[in-house]
Design an enzyme around this catalytic site. Structure first.
Site, PDB file in Angstrom:
ATOM      1  N   ARG A  75       0.852  -1.198   0.000  1.00 14.71           N
ATOM      2  CA  ARG A  75       0.000   0.000   0.000  1.00 14.71           C
ATOM      3  C   ARG A  75       0.884   1.243   0.000  1.00 14.71           C
ATOM      4  NH1 ARG A  75       1.028   2.307   4.611  1.00 14.71           N
ATOM      5  NH2 ARG A  75       1.402   1.053   6.475  1.00 14.71           N
ATOM      6  N   GLY A  76       0.284   2.385  -0.258  1.00 17.94           N
ATOM      7  CA  GLY A  76       1.011   3.634  -0.151  1.00 17.94           C
ATOM      8  C   GLY A  76       1.243   4.014   1.300  1.00 17.94           C
ATOM      9  N   GLY A  77       2.199   4.908   1.520  1.00 15.42           N
ATOM     10  CA  GLY A  77       2.429   5.438   2.853  1.00 15.42           C
ATOM     11  C   GLY A  77       3.575   4.782   3.590  1.00 15.42           C
ATOM     12  N   VAL A  79       4.615   3.692   7.935  1.00 15.08           N
ATOM     13  CA  VAL A  79       4.214   2.672   8.900  1.00 15.08           C
ATOM     14  C   VAL A  79       2.894   3.070   9.568  1.00 15.08           C
ATOM     15  CG1 VAL A  79       5.583   3.734  10.755  1.00 15.08           C
ATOM     16  CG2 VAL A  79       4.935   1.322  10.923  1.00 15.08           C
ATOM     17  N   TYR A  81      -0.446   1.342  12.325  1.00 17.19           N
ATOM     18  CA  TYR A  81      -0.829   0.302  13.283  1.00 17.19           C
ATOM     19  C   TYR A  81      -2.255  -0.147  13.019  1.00 17.19           C
ATOM     20  CZ  TYR A  81      -2.512  -1.828  17.591  1.00 17.19           C
ATOM     21  OH  TYR A  81      -3.091  -2.694  18.495  1.00 17.19           O
ATOM     22  N   ILE A 144      -5.680   6.361   5.816  1.00 14.34           N
ATOM     23  CA  ILE A 144      -5.966   5.883   4.463  1.00 14.34           C
ATOM     24  C   ILE A 144      -4.656   5.544   3.765  1.00 14.34           C
ATOM     25  CG2 ILE A 144      -6.955   6.469   2.208  1.00 14.34           C
ATOM     26  CD1 ILE A 144      -8.840   8.396   3.685  1.00 14.34           C
ATOM     27  N   GLY A 145      -4.595   4.347   3.222  1.00 10.53           N
ATOM     28  CA  GLY A 145      -3.439   3.921   2.443  1.00 10.53           C
ATOM     29  C   GLY A 145      -3.898   2.932   1.389  1.00 10.53           C
ATOM     30  N   CYS A 174       2.395   6.815  10.095  1.00  8.95           N
ATOM     31  CA  CYS A 174       2.518   7.339   8.731  1.00  8.95           C
ATOM     32  C   CYS A 174       3.703   8.295   8.598  1.00  8.95           C
ATOM     33  CB  CYS A 174       1.225   8.029   8.289  1.00  8.95           C
ATOM     34  SG  CYS A 174      -0.215   6.932   8.343  1.00  8.95           S
TER      35      CYS A 174
END
Length: 228
Positions: A75-77, A79, A81, A144-145, A174
């Site tokens: 996914r984008g981004g 780290v 949780y 959001i990712g 993030c």
């Protein structure tokens, strides 16, 4: 447009990723309708395509001690949780039917939660020009990712309902160091009814994206995933 919605309960990140990848392929081949998986994960850190290991603030041995898993994600981004009490949504959606714009897709996910929070909880949430997600002041309530392959989406959003926010202290969420995180439980001082919030997410996501949702059970989902 129809949207299948599957509620999976708590499921390991890798198992959910495998299911997403199968559904992504089926959607690219137009063998299945748009579908959204709604679920929770056990305590898990995921690393996106812009990962920076310095944003994990404790040694891996400490993560293991606290029962927190780590996964590399496409996914984008950076780290983030995931954990119990957080509603995670993985929409597998063909953007050919939604303007073929990744920016607009993310904007609509943000709009889903801005409307939900305002109409159901009288909370005024907003977007940030620098960061994706939905914010209440300087605290993020929905991360959001996404990833998009051949105009079909995977990954998605994580909405903090009754999330253990102390686990966010293990990371710079993030990669952001100047903002915090929050949850409905923190705001209202008591745990929220997860089933009620699940229904709200389905309602507002469907409204913003102009979907007609159809809840499917595990049997139906397994039949869909089994299509090769």
């Amino acid at each position: 447009m129809k949207l299948f919605v599957a509620k999976l309960g708590e499921i390991d990140y890798q198992d959910a990723l495998t299911m997403q990848e199968k559904l992504l392929l089926l959607r690219q081949q137009n063998k299945v309708e748009d579908i959204m998986l709604l679920l929770q994960h056990p305590p898990t850190l995921t690393l996106g395509t812009r990962e920076n290991r310095y944003n994990i603030l404790v040694p891996e041995v400490e993560l293991k001690r606290q029962g927190v898993n780590i996964f590399k994600s496409n996914r984008g981004g950076d780290v983030t949780y995931h954990g119990p009490g957080q509603i995670v949504g993985y929409p597998i959606v063909d953007l050919n039917g939604h303007g073929k714009s990744i920016r607009e897709y993310v904007h609509k996910i943000e709009e889903t939660f801005i409307q939900l929070l305002k109409e159901e909880y009288d909370l005024t949430a907003s977007r940030e020009s620098k960061y994706h997600g939905v914010w209440l002041g300087n605290e993020k309530i929905t991360a959001i990712g996404c990833a998009v392959k051949r105009w079909v989406t995977m990954h998605g959003f994580a909405f903090n309902v009754n999330t253990n926010l102390s686990h966010f202290n293990l990371i710079n969420p993030c990669g952001i160091t100047d903002r915090g995180v929050t949850s409905l439980q923190k705001i209202f001082g008591q745990p929220q009814d997860m089933e009620k919030v699940y229904k709200q997410v389905i309602t507002y996501f469907s409204r913003v994206f102009d979907f007609e949702p159809e809840i499917i059970d595990d049997k139906k989902l397994n039949e869909i995933v089994g299509r090769e």
